[in-house]
Scaffold this motif. Structure first.
Motif, PDB file in Angstrom:
ATOM      1  N   PHE A  18       1.011  -1.096  -0.001  1.00 28.28           N
ATOM      2  CA  PHE A  18      -0.091   0.151  -0.073  1.00 28.28           C
ATOM      3  C   PHE A  18       0.852   1.197   0.034  1.00 28.28           C
TER       4      PHE A  18
ATOM      5  N   ILE B 260      -1.296  -1.056  -4.224  1.00 23.24           N
ATOM      6  CA  ILE B 260      -2.498  -0.320  -4.140  1.00 23.24           C
ATOM      7  C   ILE B 260      -2.292   1.050  -4.052  1.00 23.24           C
TER       8      ILE B 260
ATOM      9  N   GLY C 132      -2.903   4.806  -3.099  1.00 22.78           N
ATOM     10  CA  GLY C 132      -3.960   5.747  -2.181  1.00 22.78           C
ATOM     11  C   GLY C 132      -3.741   5.643  -0.707  1.00 22.78           C
TER      12      GLY C 132
ATOM     13  N   THR D  71      -7.911   2.059   1.419  1.00 22.17           N
ATOM     14  CA  THR D  71      -7.789   1.033   0.711  1.00 22.17           C
ATOM     15  C   THR D  71      -7.465  -0.224   1.424  1.00 22.17           C
TER      16      THR D  71
ATOM     17  N   SER E 114     -10.331  -3.277   1.646  1.00 21.82           N
ATOM     18  CA  SER E 114     -10.812  -4.053   0.675  1.00 21.82           C
ATOM     19  C   SER E 114      -9.691  -5.043   0.504  1.00 21.82           C
TER      20      SER E 114
END
Length: 224
Positions: free
Chosen positions: A87, A135, A137, A142, A145
């Protein structure tokens, strides 16, 4: 579409430093050795590797942790597929990422293998032994999910004092929720508020010796 530009400075020609957070992306002492000490050994790897083992990471940065983990997976001739989800709110520009990875000659072959993916702006990479997803953001949004819980977490944001968003209790609660039973987490920081937040959401923390100039770091485990 290429990854957006994240403003950087370069220290000693090799170490990228985020202007946004005024913090280097990896240890000034030895970034690869830090990754091995903090994230790999901190999560008891490679002993826990198995087909389908899932690592999740807060803070993709230069991609160093991915390269080092895949290198370890391959060097141990581990069968099956490594799953790696990272992330990142502020992705580094592909050219800068590739330049930063050149500081680690031991990882040159894997860096060269993955460089075309970064150059093409890839967010997912599928190889016979790797299933990777980046991922983009705010992880506070985020992370919820992510469909498969992580067996191990690399909590590798910038310093909590400079990047507090990645160390908020609500986000660390999501980390715990998205951790498999007996899953682990490791981070270079030993900040008391980080350890307390992890303990509060069910990850039992231990303060252990850190890498280089850092006296302590944190490891954590979720009960079965």
């Amino acid at each position: 579409m290429k990854l957006q530009t994240e403003p950087l400075d370069w220290r000693d020609g090799d170490v990228p430093v985020s202007r946004r957070f005024d913090d280097p992306y990896f240890s000034l002492d030895n970034g690869l050795a830090e990754t091995h000490h903090v994230f790999l050994a901190g999560n008891d790897l490679p002993a826990r590797f198995k087909d389908g083992f899932h690592i999740a990471e807060l803070g993709f940065g230069t991609g160093l942790n991915l390269l080092a983990t895949l290198d370890l997976w391959r060097s141990r001739k581990q069968s099956g597929t490594l799953h790696f989800t990272s992330f990142e709110a502020f992705p580094m520009q592909a050219d800068d990422m590739i330049r930063a990875q050149q500081a680690f000659p031991d990882l040159a072959s894997i860096a060269e293998e993955l460089a075309p993916f970064w150059a093409n702006g890839a967010k997912e990479i599928t190889l016979p032994d790797l299933k990777f997803a980046l991922i983009e953001g705010d992880a506070r949004i985020t992370l919820a999910s992510m469909p498969i819980p992580a067996d191990a977490w690399f909590l590798d944001g910038f310093s909590p004092a400079k990047n507090p968003e990645l160390w908020e209790p609500d986000l660390l609660s999501l980390v715990a929720q998205k951790t498999a039973p007996n899953g682990t987490a490791a981070t270079y920081t030993a900040a008391g508020h980080v350890r307390r937040a992890l303990d509060a959401v069910g990850l039992t923390t231990t303060r252990v010796p850190g890498f280089g100039r850092k006296r302590h770091m944190t490891i954590a485990r979720k009960a079965l």
